[in-house]
Design an enzyme around this catalytic site. Structure first.
Site, PDB file in Angstrom:
ATOM      1  N   GLU A 204      60.872  33.363  28.612  1.00  0.00           N
ATOM      2  CA  GLU A 204      59.842  33.039  27.630  1.00  0.00           C
ATOM      3  C   GLU A 204      59.334  31.634  27.899  1.00  0.00           C
ATOM      4  O   GLU A 204      58.375  31.449  28.619  1.00  0.00           O
ATOM      5  CB  GLU A 204      60.403  33.194  26.211  1.00  0.00           C
ATOM      6  CG  GLU A 204      59.358  33.186  25.145  1.00  0.00           C
ATOM      7  CD  GLU A 204      59.882  33.743  23.820  1.00  0.00           C
ATOM      8  OE1 GLU A 204      59.150  33.679  22.843  1.00  0.00           O
ATOM      9  OE2 GLU A 204      61.026  34.244  23.780  1.00  0.00           O
TER      10      GLU A 204
ATOM     11  N   GLU B  66      68.096  28.870  17.549  1.00  0.00           N
ATOM     12  CA  GLU B  66      66.927  29.612  17.082  1.00  0.00           C
ATOM     13  C   GLU B  66      67.214  30.315  15.752  1.00  0.00           C
ATOM     14  O   GLU B  66      66.392  30.294  14.840  1.00  0.00           O
ATOM     15  CB  GLU B  66      66.519  30.642  18.123  1.00  0.00           C
ATOM     16  CG  GLU B  66      65.312  31.479  17.729  1.00  0.00           C
ATOM     17  CD  GLU B  66      64.898  32.451  18.815  1.00  0.00           C
ATOM     18  OE1 GLU B  66      63.739  32.888  18.802  1.00  0.00           O
ATOM     19  OE2 GLU B  66      65.736  32.771  19.678  1.00  0.00           O
TER      20      GLU B  66
END
Length: 938
Positions: A461, A734
């Protein structure tokens, strides 16, 4: 003349790594040191090249307009400044600063992009070269270069600089940047050689998820070089890439990818390839690539190696593999010194965590994150050049001989890379866990500020998610001087918006097959981040440049929300990663996404209204101001009750209403009470996701609930900020539970151990707990207003402001709080002391002593008959009950999961009926021991 006042530093424009003018009229800034109390500037003089003096009748010393004729391209000058204070004293001239223009004249960029003529595979790394004869002595030389990919230039066998991954990642189809490097010292009379090491980097990378990633920009890398040389006789020579250059699939780097890693074959080293006289007859003429985008000068500091860490431990995993532990989750790559048999391959695989003793690679998804080193048979030194990894651990396979701790420390070093911004903000307090949390935020920012603000640095990502930086921007702007970095990224935001009728996509640069639709809190980066640059750096140039982008996003919102001015029923991320959201549904938050979206309509309209006023657009200010009030009233009318409830009765909903000024003062107070009640009901555990987390502590503190905010900060159970710290985290995660208490990785498809969004709480630590905030843009006027919280004995923050070193903090002892502050020269501070006294002070150190406003009532006995609310209010008893029940019920299937509502309507004994009678007796006995211990203390 006063010898006690001097100019400490003179800066040009935004960059902090040198005096570079990316515009003909760069702004100037300087900081002053003085022991004159309350020193204030009355005027200044700027000297150009030791002879031209501009006298400035101004008290401003930050982003002062350029006082001379516009600079020319390729210009080189020296600058000095001296200041006069209102005390009448004048400082000496500052040390001269060497200024260089980094821009080119219109039409001056002529270098074509060139690459390997017949590469055998996509994204093939290679070498390019040419030679030139300069004849005479070199007076000055500047290298301008850019790439479709990543590159480094060598001149006569030496790298031109220490930057890596040049030119970084921008929205390539809209915007490219070039370097402007002084290479005078590398050139010589006569024959010279220029060589380029080139790989694909972000240009040839494939983007996307679920194994369906596809190339976006191009298949092969290319580079454009323009070397501008001035000889001592005044002759100018310009060398550019062109058909006379030659290239080869050569050099040690045989494969490279951002996500895959790099393969380096030391047997393919090519000594002398970038020196004059090298035989390149076997090389091929280069190919030329078309590109209508003319590179612009880089605004921001490049990526560099900023630190090195040694091996802390060598682990043998249960399966017998060898893993190196560097003790810190970081972003970079490994430098390896090794000798062994020619052709032997050492494989390095990187990951952030271990899971059950083995390398935890599942969070990487499709990112291989693996480097392969092929030995030459001699003494080799390897360091991947065109890739990077997010990791704390590296699994090593194929090492020649035994790799013990002593050998590993000698042979392997972790090289940390980041955009080379200057560190400006620090925080420390009496709780080492909070200090570690703050350090985790710093490391998370370092790792995710690699050319652009990314979400994560490790998996497949590493994208510029707009929502993440929207919430983290204030923290980033305090920890590092990130003005240039963010101003550069905002140009990509504006370019991507222009290609999408004003819609700011969810990632910038935009490379995904989805995500071009508008999303609240993500697209609002278009209005929030420019406002942050104004607030924190007084960067009015950035605000003015982004003003059309801000308006474009506001107009999108007005169109989406229609006559009702409510944004409803469309795709939203909402309060992303609410801790109650299922692992496979990170958008499944407690707060309705329409409530979030419509709140952000108001927020962006507020910010565009303020921006219009700032740039002098009165007509737009009136229009957007009217829309703001109508949208605010619509939000209140649709989503709140007369008693001050929000229809989504969740922490984020109330935090939005309070932080975004959506309600009147009386309603705000009631909502603050309700928010505090919700936090208490949750056992003082966080209940917010990406949207609510950055603002929940401010919402609590500003409505008189600093005690609740303190409990929320110091909570260690999951979910909480300190839970990750107790689990050994060295960056911010996260998810609140990226790693579960049993040491297994969260089962969700998406989890990262280096995401800075939840680290936005650090801004509250700086502004509120330690108490240092900008009172006016750029900290020309400071606000010193510390809020001592129960659980800490002291807290201090230090900040290198645009005007110099500022500091604020407090320490509690013997029933009093001592507040201290350092106010930089040429600024003033508004001070709000604990207890309510207000005053104003000038430059210099200050200290005040006031009664400690915090209340610490003696703890009441806690028994099985106590209500759950009473247990939750007693931090010591609450922790004891948690620990005891977890021990009895097991960490994975803890019965505490049923203890979700710590209210006064149920007793602890009633709630523990789901446990065996013996277990309840254990909890009761533990509470009796606690009461006895407290009694003995008193």
């Amino acid at each position: 003349m006063s010898n006690n006042t001097r100019v400490r530093e003179l800066r040009v424009e935004r960059r902090t790594d040198g005096a570079y003018a990316d515009t003909p009229t760069p702004r100037l800034s300087w900081t002053v040191e003085s022991d004159v109390p309350g020193w204030w500037q009355a005027g200044a003089e700027v000297r150009l090249d030791g002879e031209h003096v501009a006298r400035l009748d101004t008290d401003e010393s930050h982003f002062v307009p350029w006082p001379f004729d516009a600079l020319a391209p390729h210009a080189r000058h020296t600058l000095e400044v001296r200041v006069t204070g209102t005390d009448g004293g004048t400082s000496p001239w500052s040390a001269p600063v060497a200024l260089r223009s980094t821009f080119l004249a219109d039409g001056e960029w002529t270098a074509p992009f060139v690459g390997l003529a017949e590469p055998p595979a996509p994204a093939t790394p290679g070498l390019l070269r040419t030679e030139l004869d300069l004849g005479g002595e070199v007076a000055s030389a500047t290298l301008y270069a850019s790439a479709h990919g990543v590159y480094q230039v060598e001149i006569n066998g030496q790298d031109v600089d220490d930057a890596v991954l040049k030119p970084g990642w921008t929205a390539y189809q809209h915007r490219l940047v070039h370097e402007a490097t002084d290479v005078t010292a590398l050139l010589r009379p006569g024959a010279n050689a220029v060589g380029v090491r080139l790989a694909g980097g972000w240009w040839t990378e494939s983007y996307g998820f679920h194994g369906e990633a596809r190339p976006f920009y191009g298949e092969q890398p290319a580079v454009a070089v323009q070397l501008h040389v001035v000889l001592t006789d005044g002759t100018t020579r310009v060398l550019t890439t062109g058909p006379d250059w030659r290239g080869a699939v050569a050099g040690p780097v045989t494969a490279s990818g951002i996500y895959a890693g790099e393969r380096i074959d030391a047997r393919r080293a090519l000594p002398g390839w970038s020196l004059p006289g090298f035989d390149d007859s076997a090389w091929s003429p280069v190919r030329a690539d078309d590109d209508a985008v003319v590179p612009e000068p880089a605004l921001a500091e490049p990526v560099r190696r900023i630190d090195e860490l040694g091996v802390q431990d060598v682990i043998t995993t249960p399966s017998g593999r060898t893993v190196l532990d560097f003790g810190q989750n970081l972003v970079g790559r490994l430098r390896v010194r090794v000798s062994g048999e020619a052709g032997q391959v050492i494989t390095l695989r990187h990951a952030e965590v271990l899971e059950h003793g083995e390398l935890g690679v599942r969070p990487l998804r499709h990112a291989e994150a693996t480097d392969r080193l092929v030995l030459s048979g001699g003494q080799d030194v390897f360091e991947p050049e065109f890739t990077f990894h997010g990791f704390r651990y590296a699994e090593v396979d194929g090492w020649p001989g035994r790799l013990d701790l002593a050998t590993a420390r000698e042979a392997v070093t972790a090289v940390v890379i980041s955009s080379d911004m200057r560190r400006t903000g620090w925080f420390e307090c009496s709780d080492e866990r909070v200090d570690r949390l703050h350090e985790n935020v710093v490391w998370g920012m370092r790792g995710n500020f690699v050319s652009l603000p990314t979400d994560c640095p490790q998996r497949d990502e590493r994208l510029g998610w707009t929502g993440d930086i929207q919430v983290f921007g204030p923290t980033a702007s305090y920890l590092y001087d990130s003005d240039a970095f963010l101003a550069s990224w905002l140009r990509d935001v504006a370019a991507e918006q222009a290609a999408r009728d004003g819609v700011c996509p969810v990632v910038v640069p935009f490379v995904l097959p989805f995500g071009s639709q508008p999303a609240a809190a993500w697209g609002d980066a278009a209005t929030v981040v420019p406002t942050t640059l104004l607030e924190r750096f007084a960067d009015r140039r950035a605000l003015a440049e982004q003003y059309p982008s801000m308006r474009a996003w506001a107009d999108v919102l007005v169109g989406l929300s229609g006559e009702r001015l409510l944004w409803e029923g469309m795709f939203q991320f909402g309060d992303w990663l609410d801790p109650d959201a299922p692992p496979d549904d990170p958008a499944g938050a407690k707060t309705d996404p329409d409530i979030v979206a419509s709140a952000y309509v108001v927020r962006s309209l507020q910010l565009v209204t303020a921006a219009a006023r700032e740039v002098g657009d009165d007509e737009a200010a009136a229009r957007y101001g009217d829309l703001t009030e109508r949208a605010r009233q619509a939000w209140v009318r649709e989503y709140t009750t007369p008693s001050g409830r929000v229809v989504s009765d969740a922490q984020t909903a109330y935090a939005l209403a309070i932080a975004f000024d959506l309600v009147d003062d009386a309603t705000r107070a009631r909502m603050g009470d309700r928010l505090a009640w919700l936090v208490r009901r949750a056992g003082y555990r966080i209940g917010t996701g990406f949207v609510g987390t950055p603002i929940v502590q401010d919402a609590l503190t500003s409505t008189g609930h600093a005690d609740v905010a303190a409990r929320l900060l110091l909570q260690t159970g999951v979910p909480s900020w300190l839970y990750a710290v107790t689990m050994g985290a060295t960056t911010v995660w996260e998810r609140w539970d990226s790693m579960l208490p049993d040491g297994s990785i969260n089962p969700g498809e998406m989890t990262s151990f280096n995401h800075y969004a939840f680290g936005a709480v650090a801004d509250w630590l700086h502004r509120t707990v330690a108490g240092l905030a900008p009172g006016t843009p750029g900290y020309r006027r400071l606000r010193v207003a510390p809020v001592p919280i129960v659980g800490l004995d002291h807290a201090t923050t230090r900040f290198e402001s645009p005007y110099g070193t500022a500091e604020a903090g407090w320490a509690a002892r013997d029933g009093q709080v001592v507040v201290h502050a350092v106010v930089p020269p040429n600024t003033r501070a508004e001070v709000l002391l604990p207890g309510g006294e207000r005053l104003e002070v000038g430059a210099g150190p200050h200290e005040w002593t006031v009664p400690d406003p915090r209340t610490r009532p003696a703890p009441a006995p806690v028994t099985l008959g106590s209500t759950l609310g009473e247990v939750a209010d007693d931090a010591e008893a609450y922790a004891l009950v948690q620990a005891t029940v977890e021990e009895l019920a097991g960490r994975r299937t803890s019965a505490l999961r049923s203890l979700r509502e710590w209210t006064d309507q149920r007793t602890l004994e009633e709630e523990l009926t789901r446990l065996a009678p013996a277990a309840r007796e254990r909890v009761g006995a533990a509470l009796e021991v606690l009461s006895s211990r407290r009694g003995s203390r008193s």
